[in-house]
Structures are given as C-alpha cells and as structure tokens.
Motif scaffolding. Structure first.
Motif, PDB file in Angstrom:
ATOM      1  N   ARG A  23       0.281   3.020   6.274  1.00 31.85           N
ATOM      2  CA  ARG A  23      -1.123   2.820   6.623  1.00 31.85           C
ATOM      3  C   ARG A  23      -1.818   4.176   6.811  1.00 31.85           C
ATOM      4  O   ARG A  23      -2.886   4.419   6.265  1.00 31.85           O
ATOM      5  CB  ARG A  23      -1.174   2.013   7.914  1.00 31.85           C
ATOM      6  CG  ARG A  23      -2.461   1.291   8.121  1.00 31.85           C
ATOM      7  CD  ARG A  23      -2.335   0.339   9.285  1.00 31.85           C
ATOM      8  NE  ARG A  23      -1.948  -0.994   8.877  1.00 31.85           N
ATOM      9  CZ  ARG A  23      -1.308  -1.847   9.681  1.00 31.85           C
ATOM     10  NH1 ARG A  23      -0.957  -1.469  10.884  1.00 31.85           N
ATOM     11  NH2 ARG A  23      -1.015  -3.057   9.255  1.00 31.85           N
TER      12      ARG A  23
ATOM     13  N   SER B 286      -2.046   6.078   3.543  1.00 34.64           N
ATOM     14  CA  SER B 286      -3.067   5.517   2.670  1.00 34.64           C
ATOM     15  C   SER B 286      -4.450   6.001   3.096  1.00 34.64           C
ATOM     16  O   SER B 286      -5.294   6.316   2.255  1.00 34.64           O
ATOM     17  CB  SER B 286      -2.955   4.000   2.708  1.00 34.64           C
ATOM     18  OG  SER B 286      -4.134   3.412   2.322  1.00 34.64           O
ATOM     19  N   ASP B 287      -4.654   6.101   4.430  1.00 36.16           N
ATOM     20  CA  ASP B 287      -5.930   6.625   4.915  1.00 36.16           C
ATOM     21  C   ASP B 287      -6.131   8.071   4.498  1.00 36.16           C
ATOM     22  O   ASP B 287      -7.229   8.486   4.138  1.00 36.16           O
ATOM     23  CB  ASP B 287      -5.998   6.529   6.447  1.00 36.16           C
ATOM     24  CG  ASP B 287      -6.411   5.134   6.873  1.00 36.16           C
ATOM     25  OD1 ASP B 287      -6.686   4.319   5.984  1.00 36.16           O
ATOM     26  OD2 ASP B 287      -6.435   4.872   8.085  1.00 36.16           O
TER      27      ASP B 287
ATOM     28  N   PRO C 182      -5.912   3.279  -2.326  1.00 29.59           N
ATOM     29  CA  PRO C 182      -5.941   3.264  -0.862  1.00 29.59           C
ATOM     30  C   PRO C 182      -7.107   2.466  -0.288  1.00 29.59           C
ATOM     31  O   PRO C 182      -6.973   1.866   0.775  1.00 29.59           O
ATOM     32  CB  PRO C 182      -6.052   4.742  -0.482  1.00 29.59           C
ATOM     33  CG  PRO C 182      -6.420   5.461  -1.705  1.00 29.59           C
ATOM     34  CD  PRO C 182      -5.987   4.643  -2.860  1.00 29.59           C
TER      35      PRO C 182
ATOM     36  N   VAL D 121      -6.041  -1.142  -0.396  1.00 28.46           N
ATOM     37  CA  VAL D 121      -5.023  -1.385   0.624  1.00 28.46           C
ATOM     38  C   VAL D 121      -5.689  -1.563   1.985  1.00 28.46           C
ATOM     39  O   VAL D 121      -5.447  -2.526   2.712  1.00 28.46           O
ATOM     40  CB  VAL D 121      -4.017  -0.213   0.698  1.00 28.46           C
ATOM     41  CG1 VAL D 121      -3.077  -0.378   1.878  1.00 28.46           C
ATOM     42  CG2 VAL D 121      -3.229  -0.121  -0.592  1.00 28.46           C
ATOM     43  N   ARG D 122      -6.553  -0.624   2.309  1.00 29.01           N
ATOM     44  CA  ARG D 122      -7.215  -0.643   3.607  1.00 29.01           C
ATOM     45  C   ARG D 122      -8.034  -1.920   3.793  1.00 29.01           C
ATOM     46  O   ARG D 122      -7.953  -2.591   4.838  1.00 29.01           O
ATOM     47  CB  ARG D 122      -8.109   0.596   3.700  1.00 29.01           C
ATOM     48  CG  ARG D 122      -8.936   0.705   4.936  1.00 29.01           C
ATOM     49  CD  ARG D 122      -8.044   0.907   6.146  1.00 29.01           C
ATOM     50  NE  ARG D 122      -8.841   0.925   7.351  1.00 29.01           N
ATOM     51  CZ  ARG D 122      -9.339   2.015   7.889  1.00 29.01           C
ATOM     52  NH1 ARG D 122      -9.128   3.172   7.326  1.00 29.01           N
ATOM     53  NH2 ARG D 122     -10.052   1.955   8.984  1.00 29.01           N
TER      54      ARG D 122
ATOM     55  N   ASP E 209      -5.785  -5.028   4.115  1.00 20.98           N
ATOM     56  CA  ASP E 209      -5.125  -4.932   5.405  1.00 20.98           C
ATOM     57  C   ASP E 209      -6.075  -5.361   6.526  1.00 20.98           C
ATOM     58  O   ASP E 209      -5.769  -6.241   7.340  1.00 20.98           O
ATOM     59  CB  ASP E 209      -4.678  -3.468   5.589  1.00 20.98           C
ATOM     60  CG  ASP E 209      -3.810  -3.289   6.809  1.00 20.98           C
ATOM     61  OD1 ASP E 209      -3.316  -4.300   7.334  1.00 20.98           O
ATOM     62  OD2 ASP E 209      -3.627  -2.130   7.241  1.00 20.98           O
ATOM     63  N   ASP E 210      -7.279  -4.772   6.537  1.00 20.65           N
ATOM     64  CA  ASP E 210      -8.244  -5.081   7.596  1.00 20.65           C
ATOM     65  C   ASP E 210      -8.686  -6.535   7.561  1.00 20.65           C
ATOM     66  O   ASP E 210      -8.777  -7.201   8.594  1.00 20.65           O
ATOM     67  CB  ASP E 210      -9.480  -4.176   7.460  1.00 20.65           C
ATOM     68  CG  ASP E 210      -9.193  -2.754   7.901  1.00 20.65           C
ATOM     69  OD1 ASP E 210      -8.073  -2.529   8.423  1.00 20.65           O
ATOM     70  OD2 ASP E 210     -10.053  -1.888   7.725  1.00 20.65           O
TER      71      ASP E 210
ATOM     72  N   ILE F   3       2.219   3.808  -2.552  1.00 25.87           N
ATOM     73  CA  ILE F   3       1.347   4.799  -1.892  1.00 25.87           C
ATOM     74  C   ILE F   3       2.143   6.071  -1.624  1.00 25.87           C
ATOM     75  O   ILE F   3       1.734   7.175  -1.992  1.00 25.87           O
ATOM     76  CB  ILE F   3       0.833   4.245  -0.551  1.00 25.87           C
ATOM     77  CG1 ILE F   3       0.062   2.954  -0.757  1.00 25.87           C
ATOM     78  CG2 ILE F   3       0.019   5.303   0.187  1.00 25.87           C
ATOM     79  CD1 ILE F   3      -1.382   3.145  -1.039  1.00 25.87           C
TER      80      ILE F   3
ATOM     81  N   LEU G  50       1.802   9.789  -3.621  1.00 25.71           N
ATOM     82  CA  LEU G  50       1.524  11.045  -2.916  1.00 25.71           C
ATOM     83  C   LEU G  50       2.641  12.057  -3.130  1.00 25.71           C
ATOM     84  O   LEU G  50       2.394  13.233  -3.394  1.00 25.71           O
ATOM     85  CB  LEU G  50       1.338  10.782  -1.420  1.00 25.71           C
ATOM     86  CG  LEU G  50      -0.090  10.435  -1.015  1.00 25.71           C
ATOM     87  CD1 LEU G  50      -0.168  10.128   0.454  1.00 25.71           C
ATOM     88  CD2 LEU G  50      -1.041  11.563  -1.371  1.00 25.71           C
TER      89      LEU G  50
ATOM     90  N   ILE H  35      -7.083  16.568   6.683  1.00 26.52           N
ATOM     91  CA  ILE H  35      -7.344  15.143   6.879  1.00 26.52           C
ATOM     92  C   ILE H  35      -6.320  14.530   7.834  1.00 26.52           C
ATOM     93  O   ILE H  35      -6.675  13.753   8.728  1.00 26.52           O
ATOM     94  CB  ILE H  35      -7.331  14.405   5.526  1.00 26.52           C
ATOM     95  CG1 ILE H  35      -8.436  14.958   4.625  1.00 26.52           C
ATOM     96  CG2 ILE H  35      -7.551  12.930   5.728  1.00 26.52           C
ATOM     97  CD1 ILE H  35      -8.210  14.674   3.175  1.00 26.52           C
TER      98      ILE H  35
ATOM     99  N   LYS I 234      -7.042  12.605  11.270  1.00 21.08           N
ATOM    100  CA  LYS I 234      -6.604  11.216  11.458  1.00 21.08           C
ATOM    101  C   LYS I 234      -5.661  11.097  12.644  1.00 21.08           C
ATOM    102  O   LYS I 234      -5.823  10.225  13.491  1.00 21.08           O
ATOM    103  CB  LYS I 234      -5.874  10.730  10.200  1.00 21.08           C
ATOM    104  CG  LYS I 234      -6.781  10.444   9.065  1.00 21.08           C
ATOM    105  CD  LYS I 234      -7.355   9.053   9.165  1.00 21.08           C
ATOM    106  CE  LYS I 234      -8.294   8.821   7.987  1.00 21.08           C
ATOM    107  NZ  LYS I 234      -9.314   7.834   8.247  1.00 21.08           N
TER     108      LYS I 234
ATOM    109  N   LYS J 252      -6.677   2.675  15.946  1.00 21.74           N
ATOM    110  CA  LYS J 252      -5.876   1.575  15.401  1.00 21.74           C
ATOM    111  C   LYS J 252      -4.988   0.975  16.479  1.00 21.74           C
ATOM    112  O   LYS J 252      -4.285   1.681  17.160  1.00 21.74           O
ATOM    113  CB  LYS J 252      -5.032   2.098  14.244  1.00 21.74           C
ATOM    114  CG  LYS J 252      -4.561   0.997  13.346  1.00 21.74           C
ATOM    115  CD  LYS J 252      -5.462   0.800  12.157  1.00 21.74           C
ATOM    116  CE  LYS J 252      -5.478  -0.665  11.754  1.00 21.74           C
ATOM    117  NZ  LYS J 252      -6.092  -0.857  10.495  1.00 21.74           N
TER     118      LYS J 252
END
Lengths: 268, 336
Positions: A96, A99-100, A140, A143-144, A147-148, B16, B20, B324, B328, B336
């Motif tokens: 998660r 992905s962000d 991403p 995905v987000r 998910d949300d 994902i 990356l 980033i 985050k 979250k």
C-alpha cells in the motif's frame, strides 16, 4: 495591535488566493482564446501530415484505452487483495505504501524504464511501449481507488454473502464490487483523465507519427507529444494547431473530472 | 477456483513491488557503463558531452553549440536566447548532430559526461517553485478553510482542484508564449530561463499543494477552534496557535509531496528552462534540469551518452523516491 495583525494576515491570504486564481484563469482564458480561434472542422478530418489533428486524437485515445485494458485488471485485483485477502498483514501495508510512493514517481523515469525494456531491444519506438508506460503510471492510482472504495463497503454485506455459503471470490465479485461500483468507476475515470494528458512517458516510447495508424508495432501518433513538437515550430500555423490540440485536451480532461465529481456528488 | 483467485490477487499486488524493483534494477544496469566510468564524480562534473583528448584540453562536441558555449562560459548569446522559438528549434536540430558527433569522438578521445548542471538546475528550479508556491498555496488554503463563506469557498475549491488536473504540458506552453515574455519584460533577460521555469513550476504545484493543505487544515476539530474563539482569539491567532500546530504534520507532508512532484516534472519545465547545458550564474540564465535533459536527448542517444542519461534518470528516481517516502512515512503516516 492584535486586531491589526489579524487584519493584515487575512488580507494577505485573500490576496494570495486571488493571485493564485488570476494565474490559473489567465491560463484558461489564453487557452480558450487561442484554442477556439484555431479549431475548425478541418483539423478533425485531417491528419497531422495535412495539418490536422485526427490521427493524434485517435492515437492518444487508443494509447490510453490500451493502458486501461492492461492497468485496470491488474490494479483492481491488487486492490482486492489489499482489502479482502491480506487481512492487513505487513506485506499489504508495505505494498500500500509502495503504491502511494509509486503514484508520485516522475513519469519521465517510467518512460526511460520502458525505453530500456521495450524500445531499445526492438530497435525503434512503438505504440505498445507507450501504452505500457501509461499503464504503469495508472496502476498505483487504480490500486489506491479500488482499495479505498472496497474499504467503504459495510462489513455486514460480506458476512451476509459468506453466511449463505458463497465462496469468497463470488462474494467479492457479486456483492462487494457491485456495492462499490460507482466509487470505482469514478476512480477509473479520474485515472483516465490523469494519463490522457501525459506527455513525458510517451516522448521516447511511442514517439509520434504524422500519419493515421492503428499499428501498435510502429511509432504511434500522440496528441501530447505532437503539441510539444508543434509548439516550438517557427511556423505560426503549426503553433495554432498546437493551441487547438491543447484546448481540446484540457477541456476533455476537465470535463472528465467534472463528470467524475458529479457522479460522486450524485451518490451522496 | 477460490485459491486460484487468491493466488492471482497476490501476484497482482506483488507487481507493484516488482515494477518498482525492476525500474531500479533496469536503470542501474543501463547506467552501469557510466557509473563504472565516472562513479560519484558524475555528480560534481559540469561537462556534458565534452571530449577530452590526451593533452587534456576540452573540446566542445558540437552539442548545442549554436546557442551556448557549453562550459564555464556565461557569455551567453542573449539575443539568440531571446527568441525562444528559434532556440528550441536549434536545440532539436542539434541533438541529432550531437548524437553523431559524440559517437565519432568516442573513438579517438574520451568523452566526459557529468550531471552537475542538470542536478543544480533541478534543485534550483524546484527551490524557486517552492519559495513561490508555498506562501500562495498557504494563503489559498487559509482563505478556503477559514475566511471565505461557503458559497465562495466551494466553487473556488472546485476550481482549484480542477486546475490541478490540467496536464502539465499546458502550463509549459502557456509559460513559453505568455508568462515567459511577461517575466522577461519585468526582470529583463531572455524569456526562457531558470526563473521562469521555477515560477511556472510553482504555479503548476499551487493547486495541488493548496488543496492538500486545505484538507489537512480542515481536519482540525471545530471544538478546538471554537474554544479558542471563545477565549477571544482573533482568526489569525486561531490559525497560528490552533490549526497549524494541529495540522502541522499534514501540511508539511503536503508541501514535501508537492516538492516531489516538482522535482520530476518534465513538460512544464521543458518549454521554459532553455534546455541548454549552461551553469546558471544568475536567475535569468537558461539552464537545464534532469527531466528536461532526458526529454530532449533520450531518443537520439546511444552508447555512453545513453548510459549517462540513464544515470541521471536513476539519480532522479532515487531522489524523488526518498523525498516522497519521507513525506509519506514521516508526515502523512497517521492518516491510514
């Protein structure tokens, strides 16, 4: 004194807001003036080689649609995993967050990556590379969103599904996704709006083409790349075409955003 | 069927991570010739595409020769740069020449590639953008969340969010034709330069930053604000002493996120920064940033110059990844 400071700060921030809005409206107004002047039926019925935009508009849409076909299933299923299967374990949290982070990765770097794996080995730029770069870019976001949105579905619905003996994947597809449909559609719409205006990842993946083509194995026409090329041409007529393209692109993106907003509001 | 779908979902989630990792590994492999050749010296070397023969006297390869003498030569041809259109065309034409020139020169002498100028250009343009955007974005956020009545705040808020959705190429094009000439009228110099690039970048991230900041400020519970007002606090005192301390993490996180976006922005900058390898001695000098170098030179490069470009891409990727992640994990993690 306190009251004076208060006044000053409030006036300053109002001025800041006005200044920000001035810039932003300046952009929209010049875009509209320049764009409307250059738009006519001719540019929709001719290709770039004849100073039209037809192949570019089609090309950009085709690239974005293929990106959706690749990115959405993977992204949605990944989102389903995060919300329904992972039980919020460490791996899911990691993915998660990752992905962000990926959502904000520079799009041009994704372009260089795709160039290395899909353009360099083949030897020339091609439409597939462009579409895949866009798919990576939207992954991403999808995905987000999934998910949300799945997270908003009430737990009782899941329990009800499981209680009547449905296997989990059926619960997910027949109940949960249906419940979250509107939200997911909105998210996809916004993801589409995001990638349709991308230029940087296409510059050296799909490149550009003067002609109408649907052959993804060759260099592929793209509106944004063409705008970049045309805007820096000395020929004023070509610059005007770039403005027309910019106008169409911007208002297309804004309309999609407004539609997405309207759907969300309607739902509430 | 159930287990099959579960596996499939696990695999999708892993893509994902895989993508990356793959980006990092592929960029590293592609950049390897340049990394091995120049190592970390790449970061402080200001020559790009300059061949150094045995006598160690640098020869400028025919790269961008039309507009600037590439190295340590700030007697820039202002007249040429003034006409942004001509300049950009010249650059594009020269890229093809440069690629050919570099190839030839590799055989009998050493070509030096260094990333200092694009790295400095990236950092400076982002810095200008932040200095310009932060106060305005804060002003907009304060205006939207605390000052404006709902019937103004709502449409303005939507307008700001819509403007964040405008493709960056539009900002670049507007900067080239309208904002650049406007700035050059005020401060002089050419209409494509570091200052214009920074400001256009700033204008581009304002809506993004403002809406994130407003959202953070709105998380402040009304009870807190009301009790401060009840004690006789002015609006500014409430903002300064109640809202900011409460929403600090979110606000700083939003700023850094916007910074990360500005670092990797290509199109808004590509039109207005000038695209020439020139060390900026003053704000109105044209220069280049990492994304712009990539955008302008990538398709025509091969061999060592391509590896050097991949090296730059890797640097950009790592920097923005760190920035980033920092935003985050350090500032926005409570959400979250």
């Amino acid at each position: 004194m306190r009251l004076i400071i208060n006044k000053i700060i409030l006036i300053l921030s109002t001025l800041a807001a006005i200044l920000g809005l001035i810039f932003l409206f300046w952009i929209l107004i010049t875009l509209t003036i320049k764009g409307v002047k250059a738009i006519n039926l001719y540019i929709f019925t001719h290709d770039l080689v004849d100073n039209g935009l037809r192949n570019l508009l089609v090309g950009q849409l085709v690239l974005a649609l293929i990106a959706i076909l690749i990115g959405v299933p993977i992204g949605m299923i990944a989102g389903i995993y995060l919300q329904e299967y992972s039980f919020n374990n460490k791996f899911a949290k990691f993915i998660r967050n990752l992905s962000d982070v990926m959502m904000s990765a520079p799009s041009i770097v994704i372009g260089t990556f795709v160039y290395a794996i899909l353009v360099n080995p083949i030897g020339h730029m091609n439409g597939w590379a462009g579409a895949i770069a866009l798919a990576i870019l939207m992954l991403p976001i999808v995905v987000r969103t999934t998910d949300d949105m799945l997270g908003l579905v009430p737990k009782e619905l899941r329990e009800a599904g499981v209680a009547i003996g449905a296997p989990k994947y059926r619960v997910i597809f027949d109940i949960i996704i249906r419940a979250a449909k509107v939200g997911i559609m909105t998210g996809l719409l916004l993801a589409f709006a995001r990638i349709i205006g991308e230029t940087a990842p296409l510059l050296f993946t799909s490149g550009n083409s003067q002609y109408f083509t649907l052959n993804l194995n060759e260099e592929f026409p793209s509106l944004t790349v063409a705008i970049y090329n045309l805007a820096t041409m000395p020929d004023k007529h070509l610059v005007d075409i770039a403005w027309a393209g910019a106008f169409i692109l911007t208002f297309f993106v804004l309309i999609i955003n407004l539609i997405g907003r309207y759907i969300v509001k309607d739902k509430k | 069927m159930e287990t099959l779908f579960k596996r499939l979902s696990e695999i999708s989630a892993s893509t994902i991570l895989l993508i990356l990792l793959a980006i990092f590994v592929v960029l590293y492999i592609q950049a390897k010739p340049a990394i091995e050749k120049y190592g970390l010296h790449f970061l402080v070397e200001s020559k790009w595409g300059v061949s150094v023969d045995k006598n160690n006297t640098p020869n400028v390869v025919k790269e961008k020769v039309n507009n600037t003498s590439t190295i340590q030569d700030d007697t820039l041809d202002e007249d040429l740069a003034d006409d942004s259109l001509d300049e950009d065309i010249a650059i594009e034409d020269d890229d093809a020449l440069a690629a050919a020139g570099v190839e030839k020169n590799t055989q009998n002498s050493d070509v030096v590639y260094g990333g200092l100028i694009p790295i400095v250009g990236t950092i400076l343009s982002t810095l200008i953008a932040m200095i310009f955007a932060v106060p305005i974005a804060m002003g907009i956020a304060i205006f939207l969340s605390e000052i404006a009545p709902p019937f103004i705040a709502k449409p303005v808020g939507i307008a700001i969010e819509l403007l964040a959705a405008i493709p960056s190429i539009i900002y670049g094009m507007w900067g080239l034709f309208y904002f650049g000439p406007f700035i050059s009228k005020i401060v002089g110099g050419s209409s494509v330069n570091l200052l214009v690039a920074g400001l256009v970048l700033g204008i581009m991230i304002i809506p993004f930053m403002a809406s994130l900041t407003r959202d953070s400020m709105k998380t402040t519970p009304n009870v807190l604000k009301e009790s401060a007002y009840a004690m006789g606090a002015t609006k500014f005192e409430v903002i300064k002493d109640v809202i900011f301390p409460y929403a600090k993490q979110g606000i700083i996180g939003s700023m850094i996120l916007a910074l990360g976006r500005a670092l990797g922005e290509t199109m808004a900058v590509a039109f207005v920064i000038g695209g020439v390898f020139n060390f900026p001695h003053k704000l109105t000098d044209p220069t280049v940033s990492i994304p712009v170098v990539l955008a302008n030179n990538f398709a025509e490069s091969s061999g060592l110059s391509l590896a050097a470009l991949f090296y730059l891409a890797l640097i950009l990727f790592v920097i923005s990844f760190i920035v980033i992640s920092f935003a985050k994990f350090y500032f926005l993690r409570d959400k979250k």
